[in-house]
Design a protein around this motif. Sequence first.
Motif, PDB file in Angstrom:
ATOM      1  N   PRO A   1      -0.331 -33.915 -29.247  1.00  0.00           N
ATOM      2  CA  PRO A   1       0.574 -34.260 -30.354  1.00  0.00           C
ATOM      3  C   PRO A   1      -0.018 -35.363 -31.230  1.00  0.00           C
ATOM      4  O   PRO A   1      -0.727 -36.237 -30.738  1.00  0.00           O
ATOM      5  CB  PRO A   1       1.813 -34.750 -29.644  1.00  0.00           C
ATOM      6  N   ARG A   2       0.272 -35.262 -32.521  1.00  0.00           N
ATOM      7  CA  ARG A   2      -0.045 -36.389 -33.410  1.00  0.00           C
ATOM      8  C   ARG A   2       1.115 -37.354 -33.271  1.00  0.00           C
ATOM      9  O   ARG A   2       2.153 -37.176 -33.891  1.00  0.00           O
ATOM     10  CB  ARG A   2      -0.186 -35.911 -34.853  1.00  0.00           C
ATOM     11  N   ARG A   3       0.963 -38.341 -32.440  1.00  0.00           N
ATOM     12  CA  ARG A   3       2.089 -39.195 -32.110  1.00  0.00           C
ATOM     13  C   ARG A   3       2.496 -40.075 -33.284  1.00  0.00           C
ATOM     14  O   ARG A   3       1.673 -40.770 -33.868  1.00  0.00           O
ATOM     15  CB  ARG A   3       1.736 -40.093 -30.919  1.00  0.00           C
ATOM     16  N   TYR A   4       3.751 -39.974 -33.628  1.00  0.00           N
ATOM     17  CA  TYR A   4       4.302 -40.889 -34.629  1.00  0.00           C
ATOM     18  C   TYR A   4       5.678 -41.295 -34.201  1.00  0.00           C
ATOM     19  O   TYR A   4       6.523 -40.418 -34.055  1.00  0.00           O
ATOM     20  CB  TYR A   4       4.365 -40.256 -36.008  1.00  0.00           C
ATOM     21  N   PRO A   5       6.004 -42.536 -33.982  1.00  0.00           N
ATOM     22  CA  PRO A   5       5.023 -43.630 -34.012  1.00  0.00           C
ATOM     23  C   PRO A   5       4.247 -43.661 -32.704  1.00  0.00           C
ATOM     24  O   PRO A   5       4.275 -42.686 -31.974  1.00  0.00           O
ATOM     25  CB  PRO A   5       5.934 -44.844 -34.125  1.00  0.00           C
ATOM     26  N   ALA A   6       3.583 -44.767 -32.422  1.00  0.00           N
ATOM     27  CA  ALA A   6       2.806 -44.881 -31.191  1.00  0.00           C
ATOM     28  C   ALA A   6       3.738 -44.744 -29.986  1.00  0.00           C
ATOM     29  O   ALA A   6       4.953 -44.860 -30.108  1.00  0.00           O
ATOM     30  CB  ALA A   6       2.092 -46.234 -31.150  1.00  0.00           C
ATOM     31  N   ARG A   7       3.140 -44.484 -28.816  1.00  0.00           N
ATOM     32  CA  ARG A   7       3.950 -44.318 -27.609  1.00  0.00           C
ATOM     33  C   ARG A   7       4.819 -45.538 -27.358  1.00  0.00           C
ATOM     34  O   ARG A   7       4.415 -46.667 -27.602  1.00  0.00           O
ATOM     35  CB  ARG A   7       3.043 -44.111 -26.397  1.00  0.00           C
ATOM     36  N   TYR A   8       6.026 -45.269 -26.858  1.00  0.00           N
ATOM     37  CA  TYR A   8       6.888 -46.360 -26.425  1.00  0.00           C
ATOM     38  C   TYR A   8       6.417 -46.825 -25.046  1.00  0.00           C
ATOM     39  O   TYR A   8       6.153 -45.996 -24.172  1.00  0.00           O
ATOM     40  CB  TYR A   8       8.335 -45.900 -26.310  1.00  0.00           C
ATOM     41  N   SER A   9       6.315 -48.137 -24.852  1.00  0.00           N
ATOM     42  CA  SER A   9       5.963 -48.668 -23.534  1.00  0.00           C
ATOM     43  C   SER A   9       6.390 -50.126 -23.497  1.00  0.00           C
ATOM     44  O   SER A   9       6.705 -50.729 -24.533  1.00  0.00           O
ATOM     45  CB  SER A   9       4.462 -48.555 -23.286  1.00  0.00           C
ATOM     46  N   ALA A  10       6.379 -50.698 -22.307  1.00  0.00           N
ATOM     47  CA  ALA A  10       6.720 -52.119 -22.181  1.00  0.00           C
ATOM     48  C   ALA A  10       5.725 -52.951 -22.980  1.00  0.00           C
ATOM     49  O   ALA A  10       6.082 -53.926 -23.641  1.00  0.00           O
ATOM     50  CB  ALA A  10       6.709 -52.519 -20.711  1.00  0.00           C
ATOM     51  N   PHE A  11       4.453 -52.526 -22.960  1.00  0.00           N
ATOM     52  CA  PHE A  11       3.420 -53.269 -23.669  1.00  0.00           C
ATOM     53  C   PHE A  11       3.658 -53.245 -25.181  1.00  0.00           C
ATOM     54  O   PHE A  11       3.584 -54.273 -25.863  1.00  0.00           O
ATOM     55  CB  PHE A  11       2.038 -52.683 -23.334  1.00  0.00           C
TER      56      PHE A  11
ATOM     57  N   VAL B   1       9.907 -49.056 -36.582  1.00  0.00           N
ATOM     58  CA  VAL B   1       9.544 -47.875 -37.372  1.00  0.00           C
ATOM     59  C   VAL B   1      10.468 -46.733 -36.975  1.00  0.00           C
ATOM     60  O   VAL B   1      10.871 -46.629 -35.824  1.00  0.00           O
ATOM     61  CB  VAL B   1       8.072 -47.463 -37.149  1.00  0.00           C
ATOM     62  N   PRO B   2      10.836 -45.873 -37.939  1.00  0.00           N
ATOM     63  CA  PRO B   2      11.719 -44.754 -37.605  1.00  0.00           C
ATOM     64  C   PRO B   2      11.104 -43.879 -36.519  1.00  0.00           C
ATOM     65  O   PRO B   2       9.887 -43.755 -36.422  1.00  0.00           O
ATOM     66  CB  PRO B   2      11.829 -43.968 -38.915  1.00  0.00           C
ATOM     67  N   ALA B   3      11.975 -43.267 -35.697  1.00  0.00           N
ATOM     68  CA  ALA B   3      11.494 -42.461 -34.572  1.00  0.00           C
ATOM     69  C   ALA B   3      10.890 -41.141 -35.032  1.00  0.00           C
ATOM     70  O   ALA B   3      10.089 -40.549 -34.336  1.00  0.00           O
ATOM     71  CB  ALA B   3      12.627 -42.202 -33.587  1.00  0.00           C
ATOM     72  N   TRP B   4      11.326 -40.642 -36.194  1.00  0.00           N
ATOM     73  CA  TRP B   4      10.664 -39.449 -36.721  1.00  0.00           C
ATOM     74  C   TRP B   4      10.574 -39.542 -38.230  1.00  0.00           C
ATOM     75  O   TRP B   4      11.285 -40.308 -38.864  1.00  0.00           O
ATOM     76  CB  TRP B   4      11.342 -38.157 -36.271  1.00  0.00           C
ATOM     77  N   ARG B   5       9.664 -38.730 -38.791  1.00  0.00           N
ATOM     78  CA  ARG B   5       9.359 -38.814 -40.214  1.00  0.00           C
ATOM     79  C   ARG B   5      10.296 -37.962 -41.056  1.00  0.00           C
ATOM     80  O   ARG B   5      10.668 -36.865 -40.647  1.00  0.00           O
ATOM     81  CB  ARG B   5       7.940 -38.301 -40.453  1.00  0.00           C
TER      82      ARG B   5
END
Lengths: 86, 429
Positions: free
Chosen positions: B7-17, B30-34
């Motif tokens: 997948p072309r991830r948008y936005p970047a992966r969600y993580s604790a970091f 950033v919005p979760a989808w475009r």
Amino acid sequence: MILLPCPWCGPRNVAEFGYVGEAGPRPDPASAGPEEWRGYLYGRANPCGWVAESWYHRMGCRRYISVERHTLSNEVRPLATEGAGR
Amino acid sequence: MPTRPRPRRYPARYSAFSLLRHGLAGDHLVPAWRDRELKNSYDVVIIGGGVHGLATAYYLAANHGITDVAVLDKGYVGSGGSGRNTAILRSNYLTPEGVRFYDRSVRLYERLAADLNYNVMFSQRGHLTLAHNDSSLRTMRWRAEVNKLEGVDSEVVGPAEIKKLVPYLDVSAAVRYPILGALYHPPGGIIRHDAVVWGYARGASGYGVHIHQNTEVTGIDVAGGPNGRRVRGVRTDRGDIAASTVINCTAGWSTLVAEMAGVRLPIQTFPLQAAVTEPVRPFLDAVVVSGSLHVYVSQTDRGELVFGASVDPFAGYSMRGSLEFVEGLAGHVLELMPSLAKVRLLRQWAGLCDMTPDFSPIMGRTPVDGFLVDVGWGTYGFKAGPVSGEAMADCVATGRTPDIIAPFGVERFAEGRLLGEKGAAAVGH
């Protein structure tokens, strides 16, 4: 509260009535084929708007009545019911 | 399993970091989808941006690499049945077809948070369907045996065990509806339904799927020929879209949308009401359902009690609440849990349920080539979202109807092969 016009009892709360469903003629058993029976059994117009219906006044006169109901606004208009005097 | 495209991830992966990094940097979210421009042509147009439509789009992209897909919704995503249900998941149905189908769905839900990189808050807290008379106890036994044969964890339990699982339930014998036993289904539970919709939307958008909200379909173009009818595209209030495949994933409006393509479905639409109380301390672990009393109860993570009922007594499209519903609901809930007498209801709402004659959905191809349906989901559509999406995506990508949805074809009504899942729908109809 939604009131249904019962030709025998006057306007009554919808909770007194049983919902029978969309009104329509029953196929003639002498001539109807499987296709026609299937349509009668399962087919529904299911409109978002006015529809002719039968209701059963189970907590009143226990007779079947005909009304026209708007399925989105639940407005009701009386329809001529067979056998009703007024 | 086919190889999955990256997948072309948008936005970047969600993580604790990433949370920590964005938190420290003070970034705006950033919005979760475009949002994308509406094109005038897509390979696949999906009508309805609920869990069924978005899951279909997601699995088309993720499992089959079909990404030229648009999901259209006349409101916002999840504004229909997906955001109005009571978020209960289970697979303890009555027919083997039903059990296999919903079991697959629960398994997809179990790994959904990891698949979508989105917290859907699935809580498998156990599900109890109460029996108040001998005949329903017999049906529970039947269901338990069918479930076990299909490998689903399900067992009939007695009042003593029920009391252990749900201490606040009145299991005494001297009540109007005594609790004789229950079907206990440990993998059942609740999920955050909005998160499921948003997660699928974000996942699908990451693969390049277009999600168009506030875009109402006003017509479906069908070309008629000597070899049958074929779909050409859809008309919307924002312009026409050409498409060789159109999937009707709507609920409530499914007959109206199908009618646009000249397909008549044996469906009648009924409102179903639900309500939620003010939050109270956690006291209820399991989901409690009573078919005889037409009620199901669960407690959310926030402490609110969510109540649902059976469909309204007459068909229609009105989503207004009624006093009759609240009166009946309160009486039935207090019959089960008298200690809730002073809890106040916060709000009530209604969703639209498309009821079929056999309480089973209508899925797959229709007499119009290229026009598919995933409709007629009655009161149980949300729990079937992932498996329906997966199967519909298979159906579109391979051109064959997958075995798991083969029993649900629209032709079964003409052929007299009704499925009869009435005994296992959560509440009486």
